[in-house]
Design an enzyme around this catalytic site. Structure first.
Site, short mmCIF file in Angstrom:
data_model
loop_
_atom_site.label_atom_id
_atom_site.label_comp_id
_atom_site.label_asym_id
_atom_site.label_seq_id
_atom_site.Cartn_x
_atom_site.Cartn_y
_atom_site.Cartn_z
CG HIS A 143 -1.92 1.11 1.40
ND1 HIS A 143 -1.52 2.32 1.99
CD2 HIS A 143 -3.33 0.83 1.30
CE1 HIS A 143 -2.75 2.98 1.93
NE2 HIS A 143 -4.00 2.14 1.67
CG ASP A 220 0.55 -2.26 6.25
OD1 ASP A 220 -0.36 -2.28 7.05
OD2 ASP A 220 0.58 -1.68 5.35
CD GLN A 223 -6.96 -4.26 4.31
OE1 GLN A 223 -7.85 -5.07 4.33
NE2 GLN A 223 -6.91 -2.90 3.79
CE LYS A 246 -7.27 0.09 6.29
NZ LYS A 246 -7.97 0.58 5.07
CB CYS A 384 -3.70 3.56 -1.20
SG CYS A 384 -4.98 4.67 -1.49
C1 PLP Z 1 -2.44 -2.60 3.44
C2 PLP Z 1 -2.58 -1.58 4.10
N1 PLP Z 1 -1.58 -0.75 4.80
C3 PLP Z 1 -2.11 0.49 5.49
C4 PLP Z 1 -3.03 0.99 5.13
C5 PLP Z 1 -3.28 2.52 5.60
O1 PLP Z 1 -4.48 2.52 6.58
P1 PLP Z 1 -5.02 3.88 7.26
O2 PLP Z 1 -5.40 4.69 6.14
O3 PLP Z 1 -5.92 3.54 8.19
O4 PLP Z 1 -3.70 4.57 7.96
C6 PLP Z 1 -4.11 0.62 4.26
C7 PLP Z 1 -5.47 1.21 3.91
O5 PLP Z 1 -6.19 0.75 3.27
C8 PLP Z 1 -4.00 -0.71 4.10
O6 PLP Z 1 -4.85 -1.46 3.30
#
Ligand code: PLP
Length: 426
Positions: A143, A220, A223, A246, A384
């Site tokens: 992401h 990270d 998800q 999420k 993203c």
């Molecule tokens: C794999 C992953 N990492 C990080 C993020 C970032 O999350 P946030 O926007 O809640 O910080 C997302 C958001 O879609 C994501 O899908």
């Protein structure tokens, strides 16, 4: 490296979309008031859970109760309410600790989101350990929030961002990942589950390979945590990041887990109240963990809501959630794959939550718009993850992302909706 595209059901028995024993999806749905509404005259089908998930009543009630009964600023007051608010906030930390199976509560840092957690590590650990000519290793399925913070760091330090490739199924090519681990690699940052592809990465193996070379690993988990039980001690990762929103919790709260031995040696991220133990104009002594990384008044109600979300998930059981969602994803994959002209993007053997696809001659935005008219919420775009789109030669995909509150009937409505898209575009 060439790979043969495989679909998830190549390795599973005939999928049985039956209910997992002990899991009553209709009862669970009743916990989510937002799902009761109609959209454009149809019962809402919410399949945009990877973007954000809905909140059970238990979370809404906990937040309301906090503001109605417990609200005060924390850590600083001697009065009763302040002590109670502090107790609520610190209990939430312990609940997150247990949820991740972290060794100590002080290894849980409350932040705004997964994005902030990753930026924190890049700006503190990264700025002190990555120098001129060093390397940061990520993967091709990250992401943007696990790419850009490292690019900013590499730009500042004249370091290199290295990217481990993925195959045609959207799986990390592990031997090429290993080959990129070198003497200059100072940190590895990798997604646990890809938001654009649904791929579950072999994080334990990634950590093992990196640790053989004394390289720390940030995972990270944005998800991953909504779909499976995570144990940071078993994974042995050095940092783990996720967002509350999420995970059926509120927006504006997230978590960074870090090993105490690393966090202790890292400089603070932001300066302000609560992150200090003493201040003079000559010198500031920083507070101990975890407060060193929590400058200013934190999101107390957010932490309370996150605790309620985790306790709700614990009552359902993460293993039950995983089993149910796996059945649903397998069923959905099988159904949409039958649609002529539809191509799945992301066919890894290990997948969670996500069904990304494109259709011949139809733009994903048109798919999303027509589905919306049917009351079906999916996401369209690059999610993203523009480098993932580039890897698969598309500008965008349509993405349905599932939760344990989705049903087989909703998948059938998605499939019928996609058939309608085909009819409209003839
Ligand atoms: C794999 C992953 N990492 C990080 C993020 C970032 O999350 P946030 O926007 O809640 O910080 C997302 C958001 O879609 C994501 O899908």
């Amino acid at each position: 490296m060439t790979t043969v595209a495989r679909l998830p059901w190549d390795r599973v028995q005939t999928p049985t979309p039956d209910i997992v024993p002990g899991f009553d999806v209709e009862r669970v749905r009743a916990d989510f008031p937002i799902l009761e509404q109609t959209v454009h005259g149809h019962k809402l089908v919410y399949l945009d859970n990877a973007a954000t998930s809905h909140k059970p009543k238990a979370v809404l009630d906990a937040i309301l109760h906090y503001y109605q009964c417990d609200n005060a600023n924390i850590h600083r007051g001697v009065h009763y309410l302040s002590e109670r608010a502090t107790e609520e906030y610190e209990t939430a930390r312990k609940v997150v600790q247990a949820f991740l199976h972290a060794a100590q509560a002080s290894e849980i840092i409350f932040v705004r989101s997964a994005t902030e957690a990753i930026n924190l590590v890049a700006q503190t650990y990264g700025r002190t350990h990555v120098g001129h000519g060093d390397e940061v290793l990520i993967t091709a399925m990250e992401h943007h929030s696990n790419i850009v913070p490292w690019q900013l760091l590499c730009e500042e330090k004249a370091a290199k961002l290295r990217v481990a490739p993925i195959n045609d199924n959207g799986e990390l090519v592990l031997d090429e990942f290993e080959a990129l681990l070198g003497a200059r690699t100072k940190i590895v940052a990798v997604g646990h589950v890809s938001n654009a592809l649904g791929t579950i990465n072999p994080v334990g193996e990634i950590v093992r390979l990196a640790h053989q070379r004394n390289i720390p690993v940030l995972v990270d988990g944005a998800q991953a945590v909504p779909h499976m039980a995570v144990n940071v001690v078993d994974l042995d990762c050095d940092f783990y990041a996720f967002s509350g929103h999420k995970l059926y919790g509120p927006t504006g709260i997230g978590v960074l887990y870090g090993k105490a031995s690393l966090l202790d040696r890292m400089p603070p991220y932001q300066g302000g109240g609560d992150m200090i133990s003493s201040v003079t104009f000559e010198k500031t002594v920083y507070n101990k963990l975890p407060h060193k990384f929590e400058a200013g008044t934190p999101h107390m109600a957010g932490a309370v809501g996150l605790r309620a979300a985790i306790e709700y998930l614990n009552r359902l059981g993460l293993d039950t959630i995983e089993a149910y969602e796996h059945q649903l994803l397998t069923y959905a994959t099988e159904q949409v794959a039958k649609i002529p002209g539809l191509r799945l993007i992301g066919t890894a053997r290990e997948k969670a939550g996500v069904l990304s696809f494109v259709m011949d001659g139809i733009h994903p935005h048109d798919i999303g718009t027509i589905l919306d008219q049917e009351g079906i919420a999916i996401r369209t775009g690059h999610h993203c993850a523009q480098p993932v789109m580039e890897r698969f030669g598309v500008d965008a995909t349509a993405r349905a992302s599932i939760s344990f509150y989705n049903t087989k009937e909703e998948i059938d409505r998605l499939v019928a909706g996609i058939q309608k898209v085909r009819e409209v575009f003839g």
